[in-house]
Scaffold this active site. Structure first.
Site, mmCIF file in Angstrom:
data_model
loop_
_atom_site.group_PDB
_atom_site.id
_atom_site.type_symbol
_atom_site.label_atom_id
_atom_site.label_comp_id
_atom_site.label_asym_id
_atom_site.label_seq_id
_atom_site.Cartn_x
_atom_site.Cartn_y
_atom_site.Cartn_z
ATOM 1 N N THR A 185 37.179 55.206 44.956
ATOM 2 C CA THR A 185 37.383 53.762 45.010
ATOM 3 C C THR A 185 36.808 53.258 46.321
ATOM 4 O OG1 THR A 185 39.567 54.037 46.004
ATOM 5 C CG2 THR A 185 39.465 53.917 43.598
ATOM 6 N N GLU A 332 39.164 54.560 37.996
ATOM 7 C CA GLU A 332 40.071 55.531 37.395
ATOM 8 C C GLU A 332 40.008 55.540 35.868
ATOM 9 O OE1 GLU A 332 42.071 54.083 41.235
ATOM 10 O OE2 GLU A 332 40.703 53.331 39.704
ATOM 11 N N LYS A 438 53.354 34.286 45.602
ATOM 12 C CA LYS A 438 54.698 33.954 45.137
ATOM 13 C C LYS A 438 55.232 32.812 45.980
ATOM 14 C CE LYS A 438 58.648 36.188 43.047
ATOM 15 N NZ LYS A 438 59.322 37.473 42.776
ATOM 16 N N TRP A 443 55.183 32.533 40.503
ATOM 17 C CA TRP A 443 53.870 33.111 40.718
ATOM 18 C C TRP A 443 52.781 32.057 40.581
ATOM 19 C CZ3 TRP A 443 53.797 38.354 37.575
ATOM 20 C CH2 TRP A 443 54.569 39.291 38.264
#
Length: 543
Positions: A185, A332, A438, A443
């Site tokens: 990554t 992944e 948040k 959210w």
């Protein structure tokens, strides 16, 4: 009772053999590091790979040797892929855009002993060589030139290694679960993590990536000309080095030059029909094509992943006759979703198709099971309403990272994304778990904020991050770059965004910056943005 079928391992050497034997004359075109364009085919790639494999064994290397590559999307790199993987050794594809410290960390974690490099990456290779003793043999990927002088402690050219060796070689047979390529990554949220793909998983992934409805634009093999705009070190160039030979596609490799002008030139010159890139790269490609009056008529499918596609970009691509295909995946788990429309949308009107492309990231794919859970690990319904942490499992999904213990393997991989899954199996990535804002217990979706900002004609790129707030806990902080020659004030942009967003979502703070920091894979680097702007802003507020 067990099945009575032959038990032959899924090895990538079988894949390149299939390509060479059954569509060997199909072209492989590569822009080299020196800027020239080399034309080859799958039969020649197999020949070169066998010659390399035989040369590596003759030089004393074997399946226990850990190889790495510090190079770009060239035919030399493709040869290294199949030559190294063919003898059963893992190939760790190093990202030349990362820091020396990160590269050395990855090399030492992998215990790499041999590294292939090129004229562009030689200075970086020399710096790595000064910081780690792990690489004991450097191999220069020459393109017909003499071996350049270097401070590397032990180096030779690819031509020197292969001198006097023929391609008469039988691929060895080994366990299909052995490691093949290893991709890390990009390390934007800490140390890079290594994903070790097996021969089995890559074979299955290549099959998955070319299922008839993966991109909803299936054509006969040789009619497809594929170009990975993503570097090969990033999730194996979206698997095109494997899916192209499997399906008899022409493959075009852009080499080192990923500039929009060079990409546009290759697409036009080679008749590329399908290309994959993140939205920021597509934006540059279309702008360059427009400025050069190049129509790109061959390009029928534009693959988009990495982040949601802005409305403006979708309309620009569709306006050129390209089918926009949005998918979701990770290093992944490449290609976890397929881009075809759900059954209920088969005869949908253009407005509905547009809405699906803009707001969904594909449908659940065959080789990857997806689910969403809440903070307590409870499974949430796929009702198009509930949002939760996205998890994935399957034979193409990483169970653990390089260096982790077997006991750390997971049954479900936590992706770090917040998602909604709909009854028709389409998914919507709401946010990255660490990017969710948040505010007052509610959210706010940063992708929706960014999409609203980029829909303004003056805005080129936008990034929304959370900034601390004494009353609401967090509030959105919007950073934007503008199109050349354009201007817009914060108030004007806020009014524009209010047309599509709830009022309380609108950012009080909007900052226009000269350059948007990007990761090595072309995504907006929010870690760097927080370092540059959010921390400074918080310090100034405290003062």
């Amino acid at each position: 009772m067990q099945g009575l079928m032959m038990d032959l391992p899924m090895l990538l050497s079988r894949l390149i053999d299939y390509a060479a034997d059954h569509h060997g004359e199909t072209e492989v075109v590569s822009r080299q590091i020196n800027g020239s364009v080399e034309r080859s085919n799958w039969r020649a790639v197999r020949s070169r790979s066998k010659q390399l494999a035989k040369s590596l064994l003759a030089a004393g290397f074997n399946s226990s040797t850990h190889f790495s590559s510090l190079t770009w999307n060239t035919i030399n790199h493709l040869e290294v892929f199949y030559g190294v993987l063919g003898i059963g050794s893992p190939l760790h594809t190093l990202n030349p855009r990362l820091t020396v410290q990160d590269l050395c960390y990855m090399i030492e974690l992998m215990e790499d002993k041999v590294c292939f490099y090129d004229s562009d990456t030689q200075p970086l290779a020399e710096e790595i060589d000064r910081h780690t003793d792990f690489i004991t043999q450097w191999i220069y990927l020459d393109e017909g030139e003499d071996l350049p002088a270097s401070t590397l402690r032990n180096y030779m050219s690819l031509s020197m290694l292969k001198d006097g060796v023929d391609d008469q070689f039988e691929w060895p047979v080994f366990d299909e679960r052995d490691a093949a390529t290893v991709c890390f990554t990009s390390g934007t949220t800490g140390r890079p993590k290594g994903v070790a793909y097996s021969h089995r998983s890559l074979t299955l992934c290549a099959m998955n990536m070319t299922m008839v409805d993966m991109y909803g634009s299936a054509r006969n093999g040789e009619l497809v000309c594929a170009m990975p705009v993503a570097p090969i070190f990033h999730a194996n160039g979206w698997m095109m080095p494997f899916s192209a030979p499997m399906n008899g596609h022409k493959l075009v490799l852009p080499g080192r030059d990923f500039s929009p002008a060079a990409i546009v030139e290759l697409i036009s010159q080679e008749g590329v029909t399908i290309a994959g890139a993140v939205p920021t790269v597509w934006n540059d490609i279309i702008a360059t094509a427009d400025n050069s009056n190049i129509s790109l008529p061959s390009l029928s499918t534009a693959l988009v992943a990495g982040t949601a596609i802005p409305e403006k970009l979708y309309d620009l691509l569709e306006g050129r006759g390209m089918g926009v295909r949005t998918t979701w995946g990770m290093t992944e788990v490449p290609g976890a979703t397929r881009a075809s429309l759900p059954p209920t949308a088969g005869d949908a009107d253009k407005a509905n198709i547009r809405n699906i492309a803009l707001n969904r990231q594909g449908r659940v794919g065959f080789q990857a099971d997806l689910r969403i859970i809440d903070g307590n690990g409870n499974r949430l319904p796929h009702d198009g309403v509930a949002s939760g942490i996205l998890q994935v499992r399957g034979p193409i999904v990483a169970a653990r990272y390089v260096g982790e213990l077997e006991s750390q393997s997971v049954d479900w991989l936590d992706t770090g994304d917040i998602a909604v899954i709909y009854p028709d199996s389409t998914i919507q990535i709401v946010d990255r778990a660490k990017d969710v804002i948040k505010s007052g217990g509610e959210w706010i979706s940063s992708p929706q904020l960014e999409a609203a900002a980029v829909s303004h004609p003056s805005v080129n790129l936008a990034a929304a991050v959370a900034t601390p707030h004494p009353r609401w806990q967090e509030r959105p902080f919007l950073l934007c770059t503008l199109n050349t020659g354009n201007t817009v004030t914060a108030d004007e942009l806020r009014l524009h965004m209010a047309k599509s967003l709830a009022k309380w979502w609108l950012p009080e703070d909007i900052k226009f910056i000269d350059e948007m920091p990007l990761t090595a894979t072309g995504k907006i680097n929010k870690v760097r943005l927080r370092e540059l702007y959010v921390q400074v802003d918080a310090i100034q507020q405290q003062a």
